[in-house]
Design a protein around this motif. Structure first.
Motif, PDB file in Angstrom:
ATOM      1  N   LEU A 181       8.464  -8.040  10.431  1.00  0.00           N
ATOM      2  CA  LEU A 181       7.370  -8.946  10.069  1.00  0.00           C
ATOM      3  C   LEU A 181       6.089  -8.166   9.794  1.00  0.00           C
ATOM      4  N   GLY A 182       5.853  -7.134  10.589  1.00  0.00           N
ATOM      5  CA  GLY A 182       4.687  -6.291  10.357  1.00  0.00           C
ATOM      6  C   GLY A 182       4.761  -5.570   9.026  1.00  0.00           C
ATOM      7  N   CYS A 183       5.954  -5.074   8.667  1.00  0.00           N
ATOM      8  CA  CYS A 183       6.147  -4.434   7.362  1.00  0.00           C
ATOM      9  C   CYS A 183       5.873  -5.421   6.234  1.00  0.00           C
ATOM     10  N   ALA A 184       6.385  -6.646   6.391  1.00  0.00           N
ATOM     11  CA  ALA A 184       6.151  -7.678   5.384  1.00  0.00           C
ATOM     12  C   ALA A 184       4.664  -8.010   5.293  1.00  0.00           C
ATOM     13  N   LEU A 185       3.994  -8.070   6.430  1.00  0.00           N
ATOM     14  CA  LEU A 185       2.555  -8.332   6.442  1.00  0.00           C
ATOM     15  C   LEU A 185       1.814  -7.256   5.665  1.00  0.00           C
ATOM     16  N   GLY A 186       2.167  -5.994   5.911  1.00  0.00           N
ATOM     17  CA  GLY A 186       1.523  -4.902   5.200  1.00  0.00           C
ATOM     18  C   GLY A 186       1.725  -4.992   3.694  1.00  0.00           C
ATOM     19  N   ALA A 187       2.941  -5.335   3.292  1.00  0.00           N
ATOM     20  CA  ALA A 187       3.233  -5.462   1.864  1.00  0.00           C
ATOM     21  C   ALA A 187       2.440  -6.608   1.239  1.00  0.00           C
ATOM     22  N   VAL A 188       2.313  -7.714   1.960  1.00  0.00           N
ATOM     23  CA  VAL A 188       1.514  -8.847   1.468  1.00  0.00           C
ATOM     24  C   VAL A 188       0.047  -8.445   1.326  1.00  0.00           C
ATOM     25  N   VAL A 189      -0.455  -7.697   2.289  1.00  0.00           N
ATOM     26  CA  VAL A 189      -1.848  -7.234   2.230  1.00  0.00           C
ATOM     27  C   VAL A 189      -2.072  -6.363   0.996  1.00  0.00           C
ATOM     28  N   VAL A 190      -1.133  -5.467   0.720  1.00  0.00           N
ATOM     29  CA  VAL A 190      -1.240  -4.611  -0.465  1.00  0.00           C
ATOM     30  C   VAL A 190      -1.252  -5.464  -1.729  1.00  0.00           C
ATOM     31  N   HIS A 191      -0.335  -6.414  -1.806  1.00  0.00           N
ATOM     32  CA  HIS A 191      -0.218  -7.268  -2.997  1.00  0.00           C
ATOM     33  C   HIS A 191      -1.505  -8.070  -3.225  1.00  0.00           C
ATOM     34  N   LEU A 192      -1.999  -8.712  -2.175  1.00  0.00           N
ATOM     35  CA  LEU A 192      -3.199  -9.528  -2.314  1.00  0.00           C
ATOM     36  C   LEU A 192      -4.427  -8.669  -2.614  1.00  0.00           C
ATOM     37  N   SER A 193      -4.478  -7.481  -2.014  1.00  0.00           N
ATOM     38  CA  SER A 193      -5.610  -6.586  -2.263  1.00  0.00           C
ATOM     39  C   SER A 193      -5.650  -6.154  -3.724  1.00  0.00           C
ATOM     40  N   GLU A 194      -4.493  -5.869  -4.281  1.00  0.00           N
ATOM     41  CA  GLU A 194      -4.428  -5.476  -5.691  1.00  0.00           C
ATOM     42  C   GLU A 194      -4.847  -6.627  -6.603  1.00  0.00           C
ATOM     43  N   ARG A 195      -4.372  -7.821  -6.294  1.00  0.00           N
ATOM     44  CA  ARG A 195      -4.708  -8.980  -7.124  1.00  0.00           C
ATOM     45  C   ARG A 195      -6.199  -9.280  -7.094  1.00  0.00           C
ATOM     46  N   ARG A 196      -6.821  -9.068  -5.935  1.00  0.00           N
ATOM     47  CA  ARG A 196      -8.238  -9.390  -5.793  1.00  0.00           C
ATOM     48  C   ARG A 196      -9.129  -8.157  -5.967  1.00  0.00           C
ATOM     49  N   ARG A 197      -8.519  -7.048  -6.372  1.00  0.00           N
ATOM     50  CA  ARG A 197      -9.251  -5.806  -6.633  1.00  0.00           C
ATOM     51  C   ARG A 197     -10.016  -5.317  -5.400  1.00  0.00           C
TER      52      ARG A 197
END
Length: 226
Positions: free
Chosen positions: A72-88
């Motif tokens: 779950l922590g790995c998935a959380l990290g991946a989501v953070v990366v994805h959202l950070s990229e989308r929102r610059r």
């Protein structure tokens, strides 16, 4: 896109510091859980398998729960990366901010005696930390597990014998050594003040977050003057 990775000394230094942090937190978790890891999941998988085979259901259930929280922590990290990229947003800073927040939450829980909550926060943090070096959806540098680093170190040593780069193995050794130093320090800190030693990890992670933001992410986003 993801986080751009290169072979610079700065990248290696960051990886070593993060591996040291992982080793430190893993030692605290290992002692607290009585032999289960919060960063190294291969060992937990073996413990789950042995517990299942020996019908030691409590052992198997603990290992399964620990592995699940880490994923779950790995998935959380991946989501953070994805959202950070989308929102610059600065990806590295954002990932470390999440890791720091989880470690601070874990340290607070440890201080009030909620060790189970503290361990859960540690597991999520260690899973999320592995997203720091992520590119195109793949982790390029593992930070909480060293089997891959040891394999690569062995390959680089063999390559050096046949005319390859003489010292290429050192970068993988540095990652391994960072984890070892962190684990030894974590064990000593736990002997000293127990799980409250998680505060040191939280402070280190927070300081690293600020450093990465000011010295790397902010600098790379600054417009260049002609």
């Amino acid at each position: 896109m993801g986080v751009p990775i290169d072979d610079s000394k700065r990248t290696l230094a960051l990886a070593v510091v993060l591996s040291t942090l992982a080793g430190y937190v893993d030692a605290l978790g290992f002692i607290t859980l009585g032999g289960f890891f919060v960063a190294f999941m291969s060992g937990n998988l073996t413990r789950f398998s042995v517990g299942f085979a020996d019908a030691e259901w409590a052992h198997a259930a603990t290992a399964a729960a620990v592995i699940g929280m880490f994923v779950l922590g790995c998935a959380l990290g991946a989501v953070v990366v994805h959202l950070s990229e989308r929102r610059r947003l600065p990806v590295r800073t954002t990932v470390l901010a999440v890791v720091s927040g989880l470690l601070i939450a874990g340290a607070v829980a440890a201080t009030v005696g909620a060790s189970t909550v503290a361990v859960g926060a540690m597991l999520l943090a260690m899973g999320a930390e592995n997203s720091f070096f992520q590119r195109d959806g793949e982790v390029t540098i593992g930070l909480t597990y060293m089997t891959g680093a040891l394999v690569k170190m062995g390959h680089r040593l063999a390559g050096a014998l046949f005319g390859g780069p003489r010292w290429a193995w050192l970068r993988h050794f540095a990652l391994w050594a960072g984890l070892v130093v962190g684990a030894v320090t974590g064990a000593l800190a736990h002997h000293w003040i127990g799980l409250d030693a998680l505060w040191f990890a939280a402070v280190l992670s927070a300081a690293l977050t600020v450093t990465v933001h000011l010295r790397i992410d902010r600098a790379t986003r600054r417009p260049q003057l002609s």
